[in-house]
Write a protein that holds these residues in place. Sequence first.
Motif, PDB file in Angstrom:
ATOM      1  N   TRP A 117       0.853  -1.192   0.000  1.00  0.00           N
ATOM      2  CA  TRP A 117       0.000   0.000   0.000  1.00  0.00           C
ATOM      3  C   TRP A 117       0.886   1.237   0.000  1.00  0.00           C
ATOM      4  N   ILE A 118       0.509   2.217  -0.795  1.00  0.00           N
ATOM      5  CA  ILE A 118       1.311   3.427  -0.967  1.00  0.00           C
ATOM      6  C   ILE A 118       0.439   4.645  -0.693  1.00  0.00           C
ATOM      7  N   GLY A 119       0.895   5.488   0.213  1.00  0.00           N
ATOM      8  CA  GLY A 119       0.203   6.738   0.504  1.00  0.00           C
ATOM      9  C   GLY A 119       0.856   7.877  -0.244  1.00  0.00           C
ATOM     10  N   THR A 120       0.066   8.637  -0.983  1.00  0.00           N
ATOM     11  CA  THR A 120       0.596   9.720  -1.795  1.00  0.00           C
ATOM     12  C   THR A 120       0.188  11.077  -1.226  1.00  0.00           C
ATOM     13  N   ALA A 121       0.906  12.102  -1.633  1.00  0.00           N
ATOM     14  CA  ALA A 121       0.629  13.470  -1.182  1.00  0.00           C
ATOM     15  C   ALA A 121      -0.248  14.176  -2.200  1.00  0.00           C
ATOM     16  N   GLY A 122      -1.438  13.606  -2.431  1.00  0.00           N
ATOM     17  CA  GLY A 122      -2.364  14.243  -3.349  1.00  0.00           C
ATOM     18  C   GLY A 122      -3.165  13.290  -4.209  1.00  0.00           C
ATOM     19  N   GLY A 123      -2.744  12.018  -4.266  1.00  0.00           N
ATOM     20  CA  GLY A 123      -3.434  11.035  -5.099  1.00  0.00           C
ATOM     21  C   GLY A 123      -4.110   9.943  -4.311  1.00  0.00           C
ATOM     22  N   GLY A 124      -4.260  10.142  -3.007  1.00  0.00           N
ATOM     23  CA  GLY A 124      -4.916   9.154  -2.177  1.00  0.00           C
ATOM     24  C   GLY A 124      -4.078   7.922  -1.908  1.00  0.00           C
ATOM     25  N   LEU A 125      -4.765   6.800  -1.709  1.00  0.00           N
ATOM     26  CA  LEU A 125      -4.155   5.520  -1.359  1.00  0.00           C
ATOM     27  C   LEU A 125      -4.066   4.644  -2.598  1.00  0.00           C
ATOM     28  N   ASN A 126      -2.932   3.947  -2.752  1.00  0.00           N
ATOM     29  CA  ASN A 126      -2.744   3.032  -3.879  1.00  0.00           C
ATOM     30  C   ASN A 126      -2.385   1.645  -3.354  1.00  0.00           C
ATOM     31  N   SER A 127      -2.853   0.599  -4.060  1.00  0.00           N
ATOM     32  CA  SER A 127      -2.390  -0.762  -3.802  1.00  0.00           C
ATOM     33  C   SER A 127      -1.745  -1.291  -5.078  1.00  0.00           C
ATOM     34  N   LEU A 128      -0.652  -2.025  -4.898  1.00  0.00           N
ATOM     35  CA  LEU A 128       0.101  -2.541  -6.033  1.00  0.00           C
ATOM     36  C   LEU A 128      -0.180  -4.015  -6.243  1.00  0.00           C
ATOM     37  N   ASP A 129      -0.615  -4.367  -7.463  1.00  0.00           N
ATOM     38  CA  ASP A 129      -0.705  -5.753  -7.895  1.00  0.00           C
ATOM     39  C   ASP A 129       0.645  -6.099  -8.511  1.00  0.00           C
ATOM     40  N   ARG A 130       1.450  -6.863  -7.785  1.00  0.00           N
ATOM     41  CA  ARG A 130       2.834  -7.088  -8.217  1.00  0.00           C
ATOM     42  C   ARG A 130       2.916  -7.988  -9.443  1.00  0.00           C
TER      43      ARG A 130
END
Length: 267
Positions: free
Chosen positions: A113-126
């Motif tokens: 899970w990646i928290g961004t400074a403007g794009g919300g929360l992201n999850s990566l499908d590796r």
Amino acid sequence: LSNDHVISILEDSTGDIWVGTMRGLNRLDRDTGAFKRYLNDPENPGSISHNTARVIYQDRSGTIWVGTEGGGLNRYERETDRFVHYMFDPGNPSSLSHNSIRAIEEDESGVLWIGTAGGGLNSLDRERNSFASYRHDPDDPSSICHDQIFAIQEDGTGALWIGTNGGGLSRFDPKTRISINYANDPSDPASISYNEIYDIFDDHSGVIWIGTYGGGINKFDGKRKKFDVYRPRPGDPNSLNEPIVWSIYEEEDTGVLWIGTHGGGLN
């Protein structure tokens, strides 16, 4: 060291120390005492994508991930000493949603899970090298509370606690994609004390601690769904001495919490 402004540090599973600065990533070899610098080189596609290394994270497989201020996410390939880049692509809805990264957390199922400074929360499908993004929707109270995310912490139930820059705190369920949100209510002293959150920590007993940018430390009471607030009290030398909290750490052996502040030193 490539720069004196240090903003992130990680000791990896091999014992190497990674140091992120405002101008470059550095790796300390403890055997030699020497740093190797990793700087962006526009002519080298395997170089780090940006020189401001905001967050460094090692997942359970041993992979090093570096979140940058404007160059998206980097995955370090130890065998080749190169970086793979993940960046926002306006033409690809499955790309990273924003290139400024402030938080990385791997959950119990191995999702990053990646928290961004403007794009919300992201999850990566590796497997597919694709991202799903979760944004704040003012018309949906079950969406995350803000798109600027500065902290992510998984708890013992598998929920993600998300600290934002202005929206307060979200408890995000990765299975249902539903958030329960907590914001400061000036009329309720048991609400979260401040809506800007810089660190979240899950201690050995499962208690969630939240460091805020002006409201001290908050301890979440899971039974009451309320917060106990610790902030400076004039005349009390045993109170927290600074309301801006950057970091929280627990001693494994004693359970003592160490709190790093902005101008108040260590508590």
